[in-house]
Every structure is written in structure tokens, then in C-alpha cells.
Design an enzyme around this catalytic site. Structure first.
Site, PDB file in Angstrom:
ATOM      1  N   LYS A  50      16.770  76.816  49.565  1.00 23.23           N
ATOM      2  CA  LYS A  50      16.736  76.136  50.864  1.00 23.23           C
ATOM      3  C   LYS A  50      18.133  75.695  51.292  1.00 23.23           C
ATOM      4  CE  LYS A  50      11.996  74.527  50.284  1.00 23.23           C
ATOM      5  NZ  LYS A  50      11.115  73.345  50.168  1.00 23.23           N
ATOM      6  N   CYS A  72      15.646  70.294  48.872  1.00 25.41           N
ATOM      7  CA  CYS A  72      14.760  69.672  47.883  1.00 25.41           C
ATOM      8  C   CYS A  72      13.421  70.396  47.869  1.00 25.41           C
ATOM      9  CB  CYS A  72      14.486  68.205  48.230  1.00 25.41           C
ATOM     10  SG  CYS A  72      15.922  67.141  48.270  1.00 25.41           S
ATOM     11  N   ASP A  73      12.759  70.331  46.737  1.00 23.19           N
ATOM     12  CA  ASP A  73      11.390  70.814  46.652  1.00 23.19           C
ATOM     13  C   ASP A  73      10.694  70.075  45.518  1.00 23.19           C
ATOM     14  OD1 ASP A  73       9.716  73.080  47.975  1.00 23.19           O
ATOM     15  OD2 ASP A  73       9.112  73.009  45.871  1.00 23.19           O
ATOM     16  N   SER A  74       9.414  69.785  45.712  1.00 26.19           N
ATOM     17  CA  SER A  74       8.659  69.017  44.720  1.00 26.19           C
ATOM     18  C   SER A  74       7.382  69.732  44.309  1.00 26.19           C
ATOM     19  CB  SER A  74       8.271  67.643  45.287  1.00 26.19           C
ATOM     20  OG  SER A  74       9.400  66.891  45.637  1.00 26.19           O
TER      21      SER A  74
END
Length: 192
Positions: A50, A72-74
Site C-alpha cells: 500500500k 497499514c493493514d490489520s
């Protein structure tokens, strides 16, 4: 100025509440094309993809003043299974029936990319402990629609906060962005 490579309103709110000047540009990365068996590696790969996608499209005539891009990624890991956003209400209810009274790990991959300084990456982990819940409580929460938009199917900063028994780790990480990590990464970026 920071450019957030995310469509997440929760991440945007965290930056606003922390008074971090930023703009937002959604990366357009197709997350379904990025895989890894290790959830920690997966969230870091997604965050990097990203941030890199947005950073590669910066136009100095439009993006002057942007000094770094944050991706960010969760995901949520429960009993060894990776939970992203629930596909529908039935899946959310099924997950909550499993999670109620238990605990899992919310992982957020972070990637800060800056010209000339490369990428600073990390996976921040927070253990989330859930309250024991009755089916009616679960159904009411899912009917609110809130869990359908969140990794793991819960929003700590919303109605879901009432269903959490405790946390071990970073509060803001559960919302989608570890502010302590970001502070350190930005300090390192400015020093670099």
C-alpha cells in the site's frame, strides 16, 4: 507531511486526534493477490504494498510537502486462524460465538516509506481478551453493522469496546495504527 495510504476512517481519526498533519490517498492495492502463511509477514507485505503503491505515484506538483507515506493493514488471529473482515452477518455471528470469553491477537503491519530513506516496517501485536457473551448480545452487536467493517469483526473504539474484557499491548494498534510505533518511526525519519 504524512500521506496515509489507507481508506480506513479509524486510522484517519487516530492521526487527527494525535494532531499529526496528513492527507489520505487510497492505494488501490488488490489485497487478494498478496499471500503469506505467516500472518505477521502478511500484514507487513500488505502495508508495504500500500505504501509503495502510493509513494510510486507521487507527483511533486501536486504532492509537494509530502515527506513520507504510511501504509497499514490489520488481521486478527484467533486459535491459529486469520480473521480479516467478516464476509457477512452470519460469519460475524459465528466468529463471535467462538471468540466470546476467549482471546486473540490483533496484528497490524506498518510501513513508512520516504524518498531516499527506504522503508521502515514493523508488525505490532496486541492481545485482545473478549467478554463472555450471550447469543442475543452477539446478534445485537452484529445487527449494528459495526463488526462487518473491521479486521476480526470488532471495533474497540465503537460499540465493540463494551465487549472487550481487556488488552495486552497497544490500544491504538487495535484500532489500526500503533501511534507509539509511528512516533518512533517519524522521529527516526526526521533524524535520517
Amino acid at each position: 507531511m504524512l500521506l496515509l495510504a489507507s481508506a480506513s476512517p479509524a486510522r484517519r481519526r487516530l492521526l487527527e486526534q494525535a494532531a499529526i498533519p496528513h492527507r489520505v490517498r487510497v492505494s488501490g492495492v488488490d489485497e487478494s493477490t498478496i499471500h503469506d502463511q505467516d500472518p505477521r509477514a502478511l500484514v507487513q507485505k500488505l502495508a508495504f504494498a500500500k505504501a509503495s503503491a502510493v509513494q510510486s505515484c507521487l507527483d511533486p506538483s501536486v504532492d509537494g510537502g509530502i515527506t513520507a507515506v504510511l501504509g497499514c493493514d490489520s488481521v486478527f488471529v484467533f486459535e491459529g486462524e486469520v480473521f480479516g473482515k467478516p464476509a457477512d452477518a452470519k460469519e460475524a455471528i459465528d466468529r463471535w460465538q467462538r471468540m466470546a470469553g476467549g482471546s486473540g491477537e490483533l496484528l497490524t503491519g506498518h510501513c513508512l516509506v520516504a524518498d531516499g530513506l527506504g522503508a521502515t516496517m514493523a508488525c505490532v501485536s496486541t492481545v485482545v481478551q473478549f467478554a463472555a457473551l450471550r447469543l442475543g448480545e452477539i446478534e445485537a452487536y452484529v445487527a449494528s453493522g459495526e463488526p462487518l467493517n473491521c479486521a476480526g469483526g470488532f471495533a474497540l473504539e465503537g460499540r465493540g469496546g463494551l465487549l472487550i474484557r481487556g488488552l495486552n499491548g497497544c490500544y491504538s494498534n487495535v484500532i489500526g495504527l500503533s501511534l507509539p510505533w509511528l512516533r518512533t518511526a517519524l522521529e527516526d525519519h526526521c533524524a535520517g
